[in-house]
Design a protein around this motif. Structure first.
Motif, PDB file in Angstrom:
ATOM      1  N   LEU A  40       0.835  -1.198   0.000  1.00 39.06           N
ATOM      2  CA  LEU A  40       0.000   0.000   0.000  1.00 39.06           C
ATOM      3  C   LEU A  40       0.873   1.252   0.000  1.00 39.06           C
ATOM      4  CD1 LEU A  40      -3.202   0.613   0.577  1.00 39.06           C
ATOM      5  CD2 LEU A  40      -2.237   1.499   2.695  1.00 39.06           C
ATOM      6  N   LEU A  41       1.825   1.285   0.936  1.00 39.11           N
ATOM      7  CA  LEU A  41       2.710   2.445   1.037  1.00 39.11           C
ATOM      8  C   LEU A  41       3.544   2.609  -0.225  1.00 39.11           C
ATOM      9  CD1 LEU A  41       3.924   2.196   4.727  1.00 39.11           C
ATOM     10  CD2 LEU A  41       2.528   4.000   3.719  1.00 39.11           C
ATOM     11  N   TYR A  42       3.999   1.485  -0.752  1.00 36.74           N
ATOM     12  CA  TYR A  42       4.851   1.511  -1.946  1.00 36.74           C
ATOM     13  C   TYR A  42       4.117   2.146  -3.120  1.00 36.74           C
ATOM     14  CZ  TYR A  42       7.770  -0.151  -5.770  1.00 36.74           C
ATOM     15  OH  TYR A  42       8.551  -0.220  -6.868  1.00 36.74           O
ATOM     16  N   PHE A  43       2.875   1.671  -3.365  1.00 38.64           N
ATOM     17  CA  PHE A  43       2.112   2.198  -4.502  1.00 38.64           C
ATOM     18  C   PHE A  43       1.685   3.637  -4.276  1.00 38.64           C
ATOM     19  CE2 PHE A  43       1.456  -2.400  -5.404  1.00 38.64           C
ATOM     20  CZ  PHE A  43       2.149  -2.399  -6.602  1.00 38.64           C
ATOM     21  N   LEU A  44       1.348   3.950  -3.032  1.00 43.06           N
ATOM     22  CA  LEU A  44       0.957   5.318  -2.709  1.00 43.06           C
ATOM     23  C   LEU A  44       2.075   6.291  -3.072  1.00 43.06           C
ATOM     24  CD1 LEU A  44      -1.318   6.975  -1.102  1.00 43.06           C
ATOM     25  CD2 LEU A  44       0.356   6.957   0.745  1.00 43.06           C
ATOM     26  N   TRP A  45       3.278   5.989  -2.599  1.00 41.22           N
ATOM     27  CA  TRP A  45       4.407   6.889  -2.860  1.00 41.22           C
ATOM     28  C   TRP A  45       4.812   6.872  -4.335  1.00 41.22           C
ATOM     29  CZ3 TRP A  45       5.704  10.830  -0.055  1.00 41.22           C
ATOM     30  CH2 TRP A  45       5.402  10.815   1.323  1.00 41.22           C
ATOM     31  N   SER A  46       4.712   5.706  -4.984  1.00 37.90           N
ATOM     32  CA  SER A  46       5.039   5.649  -6.416  1.00 37.90           C
ATOM     33  C   SER A  46       4.131   6.569  -7.201  1.00 37.90           C
ATOM     34  CB  SER A  46       4.886   4.218  -6.944  1.00 37.90           C
ATOM     35  OG  SER A  46       5.732   3.368  -6.242  1.00 37.90           O
ATOM     36  N   GLU A  59      13.760  12.502  -2.993  1.00 35.85           N
ATOM     37  CA  GLU A  59      13.668  11.934  -4.335  1.00 35.85           C
ATOM     38  C   GLU A  59      12.992  10.576  -4.235  1.00 35.85           C
ATOM     39  OE1 GLU A  59      17.670  11.689  -5.677  1.00 35.85           O
ATOM     40  OE2 GLU A  59      17.950  13.874  -5.465  1.00 35.85           O
ATOM     41  N   ARG A  60      12.567  10.075  -5.388  1.00 31.34           N
ATOM     42  CA  ARG A  60      11.813   8.820  -5.423  1.00 31.34           C
ATOM     43  C   ARG A  60      12.584   7.677  -4.747  1.00 31.34           C
ATOM     44  NH1 ARG A  60      10.761   5.016  -9.983  1.00 31.34           N
ATOM     45  NH2 ARG A  60       9.007   3.753  -9.286  1.00 31.34           N
ATOM     46  N   ALA A  61      13.856   7.532  -5.126  1.00 34.79           N
ATOM     47  CA  ALA A  61      14.655   6.429  -4.578  1.00 34.79           C
ATOM     48  C   ALA A  61      14.796   6.558  -3.061  1.00 34.79           C
ATOM     49  CB  ALA A  61      16.032   6.400  -5.228  1.00 34.79           C
ATOM     50  N   GLN A  62      14.917   7.794  -2.606  1.00 32.45           N
ATOM     51  CA  GLN A  62      15.089   8.004  -1.173  1.00 32.45           C
ATOM     52  C   GLN A  62      13.840   7.565  -0.393  1.00 32.45           C
ATOM     53  OE1 GLN A  62      16.153  12.163  -1.336  1.00 32.45           O
ATOM     54  NE2 GLN A  62      18.250  11.691  -0.697  1.00 32.45           N
ATOM     55  N   ILE A  63      12.672   8.005  -0.888  1.00 34.83           N
ATOM     56  CA  ILE A  63      11.426   7.640  -0.200  1.00 34.83           C
ATOM     57  C   ILE A  63      11.219   6.127  -0.225  1.00 34.83           C
ATOM     58  CG2 ILE A  63       8.923   7.582  -0.617  1.00 34.83           C
ATOM     59  CD1 ILE A  63       9.513   9.861   1.063  1.00 34.83           C
ATOM     60  N   LEU A  64      11.433   5.531  -1.400  1.00 31.70           N
ATOM     61  CA  LEU A  64      11.185   4.096  -1.497  1.00 31.70           C
ATOM     62  C   LEU A  64      12.152   3.318  -0.603  1.00 31.70           C
ATOM     63  CD1 LEU A  64      10.253   3.667  -5.250  1.00 31.70           C
ATOM     64  CD2 LEU A  64       8.773   3.859  -3.235  1.00 31.70           C
ATOM     65  N   THR A  65      13.405   3.754  -0.554  1.00 36.31           N
ATOM     66  CA  THR A  65      14.355   3.114   0.340  1.00 36.31           C
ATOM     67  C   THR A  65      13.919   3.289   1.790  1.00 36.31           C
ATOM     68  OG1 THR A  65      16.083   3.683  -1.231  1.00 36.31           O
ATOM     69  CG2 THR A  65      16.812   2.890   0.914  1.00 36.31           C
ATOM     70  N   TYR A  66      13.407   4.501   2.079  1.00 40.33           N
ATOM     71  CA  TYR A  66      12.921   4.762   3.443  1.00 40.33           C
ATOM     72  C   TYR A  66      11.800   3.787   3.811  1.00 40.33           C
ATOM     73  CZ  TYR A  66      10.921   7.042   7.514  1.00 40.33           C
ATOM     74  OH  TYR A  66      10.457   7.289   8.776  1.00 40.33           O
ATOM     75  N   ILE A  67      10.814   3.684   2.922  1.00 45.67           N
ATOM     76  CA  ILE A  67       9.642   2.822   3.179  1.00 45.67           C
ATOM     77  C   ILE A  67      10.078   1.373   3.408  1.00 45.67           C
ATOM     78  CG2 ILE A  67       7.566   1.838   2.092  1.00 45.67           C
ATOM     79  CD1 ILE A  67       7.230   4.691   3.019  1.00 45.67           C
ATOM     80  N   ILE A  68      10.987   0.906   2.554  1.00 44.77           N
ATOM     81  CA  ILE A  68      11.387  -0.495   2.652  1.00 44.77           C
ATOM     82  C   ILE A  68      12.276  -0.740   3.865  1.00 44.77           C
ATOM     83  CG2 ILE A  68      12.801  -2.252   1.498  1.00 44.77           C
ATOM     84  CD1 ILE A  68      11.403  -1.420  -1.089  1.00 44.77           C
ATOM     85  N   SER A  69      13.182   0.199   4.155  1.00 49.07           N
ATOM     86  CA  SER A  69      14.012  -0.046   5.344  1.00 49.07           C
ATOM     87  C   SER A  69      13.184   0.043   6.629  1.00 49.07           C
ATOM     88  CB  SER A  69      15.218   0.901   5.377  1.00 49.07           C
ATOM     89  OG  SER A  69      14.811   2.224   5.189  1.00 49.07           O
ATOM     90  N   TRP A 131      11.487  -7.011  -4.210  1.00 52.10           N
ATOM     91  CA  TRP A 131      12.537  -6.361  -4.996  1.00 52.10           C
ATOM     92  C   TRP A 131      12.613  -6.991  -6.374  1.00 52.10           C
ATOM     93  CZ3 TRP A 131      17.162  -7.769  -7.309  1.00 52.10           C
ATOM     94  CH2 TRP A 131      17.937  -6.680  -7.755  1.00 52.10           C
ATOM     95  N   PHE A 132      12.525  -8.325  -6.372  1.00 52.83           N
ATOM     96  CA  PHE A 132      12.593  -9.073  -7.614  1.00 52.83           C
ATOM     97  C   PHE A 132      11.434  -8.714  -8.540  1.00 52.83           C
ATOM     98  CE2 PHE A 132      12.053 -12.960 -10.151  1.00 52.83           C
ATOM     99  CZ  PHE A 132      13.333 -13.058 -10.658  1.00 52.83           C
ATOM    100  N   LEU A 133      10.234  -8.532  -7.943  1.00 51.95           N
ATOM    101  CA  LEU A 133       9.038  -8.252  -8.735  1.00 51.95           C
ATOM    102  C   LEU A 133       9.006  -6.817  -9.257  1.00 51.95           C
ATOM    103  CD1 LEU A 133       6.242 -10.074  -6.687  1.00 51.95           C
ATOM    104  CD2 LEU A 133       7.083 -10.665  -8.968  1.00 51.95           C
ATOM    105  N   PHE A 134       9.335  -5.841  -8.403  1.00 51.90           N
ATOM    106  CA  PHE A 134       9.129  -4.440  -8.782  1.00 51.90           C
ATOM    107  C   PHE A 134      10.413  -3.716  -9.175  1.00 51.90           C
ATOM    108  CE2 PHE A 134       5.621  -5.437  -5.828  1.00 51.90           C
ATOM    109  CZ  PHE A 134       4.573  -5.255  -6.689  1.00 51.90           C
ATOM    110  N   ARG A 135      11.545  -4.282  -8.808  1.00 52.23           N
ATOM    111  CA  ARG A 135      12.827  -3.640  -9.101  1.00 52.23           C
ATOM    112  C   ARG A 135      12.823  -2.144  -8.767  1.00 52.23           C
ATOM    113  NH1 ARG A 135      16.685  -7.342 -11.461  1.00 52.23           N
ATOM    114  NH2 ARG A 135      15.450  -9.230 -11.512  1.00 52.23           N
ATOM    115  N   PRO A 136      12.476  -1.786  -7.536  1.00 50.93           N
ATOM    116  CA  PRO A 136      12.442  -0.360  -7.208  1.00 50.93           C
ATOM    117  C   PRO A 136      13.858   0.193  -7.156  1.00 50.93           C
ATOM    118  CG  PRO A 136      12.150  -1.659  -5.221  1.00 50.93           C
ATOM    119  CD  PRO A 136      12.268  -2.633  -6.367  1.00 50.93           C
TER     120      PRO A 136
END
Lengths: 269, 326
Positions: A40-46, A59-69, A131-136
């Motif tokens: 949910l969070l991943y798609f919301l931020w994407s 930046e996009r990579a920063q937020i996504l890394t934040y969400i996942i970590s 990670w394998f599925l979405f390759r963020p």
């Protein structure tokens, strides 16, 4: 002596793992919830980043890394089964522990260790799959010092959360409905810890006030260290506040525990 | 050697009170009322090492509260307690290794796992050496006949089976003092008898001190050499079962089996007829007059059988409780 004592808690660890395997479905459903929340969070931020390159200074990579970590941190920092302590106090199950030469807090540490090991294992598998599925686009922190500092912060955060959670549960010594307090606390805690978004996108006065509470240090602080977005001064101050809160909660738990035992009625059946 | 020493023990609880109904809820929310309950109210007694003492009283008399204080679970409000030389509520490791509390209604066995897991856990908790553990386990398992039950998850077992396994779990560390709280509650006649026999055998074999509560008189008469009777937090009697009879019983009951219908007038001259259903008669007689009355019965009536009995212990205890309330 020490070895015997370690063996005690190791045995509790083993038993806890065995019990969790009895409740397989329960555990799997819990992990499904965790994955759904992450998606949910991943798609919301994407979606937010479809229009803009930079949002709230991230930046996009920063937020996504934040969400996942944060999702990974949550699996071992904010996972504690000490929620059940309240029930054991209220129903008088605590009696069974007071009768045996064993520390009740130690018992829960061992149980939580089992819980955390399983949660970490599952989180690693899930995150690799995602990670394998979405390759963020993810940021891999090259500075080993920062990685180690983030790890240290999350280990202290884990201790902080354990004692915080234990303290909440001990309300059951005095009030019958300790779960109400717990419900409110868990709802607000994930939010205040930065579980849904990085806290520094809040307005500056709110964010500064929040930094005085223990919550941002549970998820937000270690994640920010990992991202390399904090200066040396901020990291050191952060550690100072984190350690102070941890010491406070460890002390509070001991103090409240001693008082609680005096009022404990060993009721129920 | 004194195993348990209690002097002027008191435990008072403050219990919230509330009227029934919605109004009561609202009222108690704004003005909570509390009542002090004197669960244990100035009790003193001692138990010697190796003794098997029964603790009798109706529900809510304070038996369980006393046991919980003796085993260190509860803090007393006032009074002095020594168990095996320790102050229980300090819960020193050395103390906890010497005692056990078995609760008929609360298990320490892990519910989802086979009992063996709980045994291994207790082995680690009590730091029992491997050889000793093996030997004790073998002994207990064969005494309680639970070989077949060790690998079944505890929740799949019957109450009686669980109680036997619970006894194994709580005795693995070879405690010197056993507090047993209603160990036969809810069990059928056979299972209860098994537990009783085990307790006697364990006491004889190991010389451990046993303090047992029950409201089944069978448990007490069969097991205990000495009883403490407690009611509303106060100790109202302490001594041997024989002493109870001496002190509280001043009557005997003569049971007669007649061959002919008797003259009721003549029969009631001998003593108080408590029940009559031909051919059976029960007559209550003052203790001293019992032999004379028996002789007269044999003389005047055609008797097939005659016994002189003490009133049942249950009745005696009931009398003690009702007297103590007045």
């Amino acid at each position: 002596m020490l070895l015997d004592s370690l063996r005690k808690y190791y045995q509790v660890f083993v038993v806890s793992i065995s019990e969790m395997f009895v409740w397989k479905l329960n555990f799997v459903l819990w992990r499904v919830r965790v994955v759904l929340q992450l998606l949910l969070l991943y798609f919301l931020w994407s979606t937010v980043f479809l229009q803009q390159e930079v949002v709230f200074g991230y930046e996009r990579a920063q937020i996504l890394t934040y969400i996942i970590s944060v999702a990974f941190l949550r699996s071992f920092v904010l996972s504690s089964r000490s929620v059940d302590v309240a029930g054991e106090i209220r129903d008088g199950e605590l009696t069974n522990f007071l009768l045996r030469p064993l520390s009740y807090i130690g018992w829960w540490w061992a149980r939580d260790a089992a819980d955390k090991v399983l949660n970490i294992a599952f989180a690693l598998v899930e995150l690799s799959l995602l990670w394998f599925l979405f390759r963020p686009p993810l940021i891999l922190q090259p500075n080993i010092v920062l990685v180690l500092a983030a790890l240290a912060a999350s280990l202290i955060a884990l201790i902080l959360y354990f004692y915080f959670s234990f303290l909440l549960s001990m309300a059951a010594f005095w009030v019958a409905e300790a779960w109400g307090i717990r419900f409110l606390a868990t709802m607000t805690l994930e939010f205040l810890a930065g579980g849904f978004f990085p806290l520094d996108i809040l307005s500056a006065p709110v964010f500064r006030a929040l930094q005085l509470t223990p919550f941002p240090y549970m998820l937000f602080f270690p994640a920010k260290i990992y991202l390399g977005q904090l200066g040396v001064g901020e990291v050191l101050t952060g550690f100072g506040v984190l350690i102070s809160w941890t010491v406070f909660f460890v002390w509070a738990v001991q103090a409240v525990w001693m008082r609680g035992l005096r009022t404990y009625g060993a009721e129920g059946r | 050697m004194v195993a348990v020493q209690i002097e002027h023990l008191k435990k008072h609880f403050s219990v919230p009170q509330r009227e029934a109904g919605l109004l009561g809820v609202v009222h108690s929310f704004f003005q909570p009322k509390k009542k002090i309950v004197r669960a244990v109210d100035d009790i003193s007694f001692t138990i010697d090492e190796g003794e098997l003492v029964g603790f009798i009283g109706p529900n809510g008399a304070g038996k369980t509260t006393t046991l919980k204080i003796l085993s260190g679970v509860l803090y007393p409000t006032a009074g002095m307690v020594r168990v095996a030389g320790h102050i229980p509520w300090r819960r020193e490791e050395e103390f906890l290794k010497k005692i056990t509390l078995v609760m008929g209604q609360k298990n320490q066995l892990l519910w989802e796992l086979p009992a063996m897991d709980s045994f291994l856990l207790n082995r680690a908790i009590y730091e029992i050496p491997k050889e000793e553990f093996k030997q004790t386990l073998e002994e207990l398992v064969s005494l309680l006949e639970v070989e077949q039950l060790l690998t079944t998850p505890v929740r799949k077992l019957s109450l009686g089976q669980r109680m036997r396994l619970e006894l194994v779990a709580t005795l693995l560390h070879r405690p010197r003092i056993l507090f047993l709280d209603e160990p036969t509650i809810g069990l059928d006649v056979v299972a209860a008898q098994n537990i009783r026999e085990f307790i006697t055998a364990y006491n004889k074999k190991t010389g451990a001190t046993v303090l047992l509560t029950s409201h089944y008189m069978g448990d007490i008469t069969q097991l205990a050499s000495r009883v403490c009777i407690i009611n509303e937090g106060k100790l109202i009697f302490e001594g041997s079962l024989a002493k109870i009879v001496d002190r509280w019983v001043n009557e005997k009951v003569i049971r007669v089996l007649l061959t002919n219908e008797p003259n009721m007038q003549e029969l009631s001259e001998i003593g108080e007829v408590i029940s009559y259903q031909f051919p059976r008669v029960e007559i209550r007689i003052p203790r001293a007059a019992a032999p004379g009355a028996a002789a007269r019965l044999l003389q005047k009536f055609s008797v097939a059988d005659l016994t002189i009995e003490e009133p049942p212990i249950e009745e005696v205890i009931r009398k003690i409780f009702t007297n103590s309330k007045r």
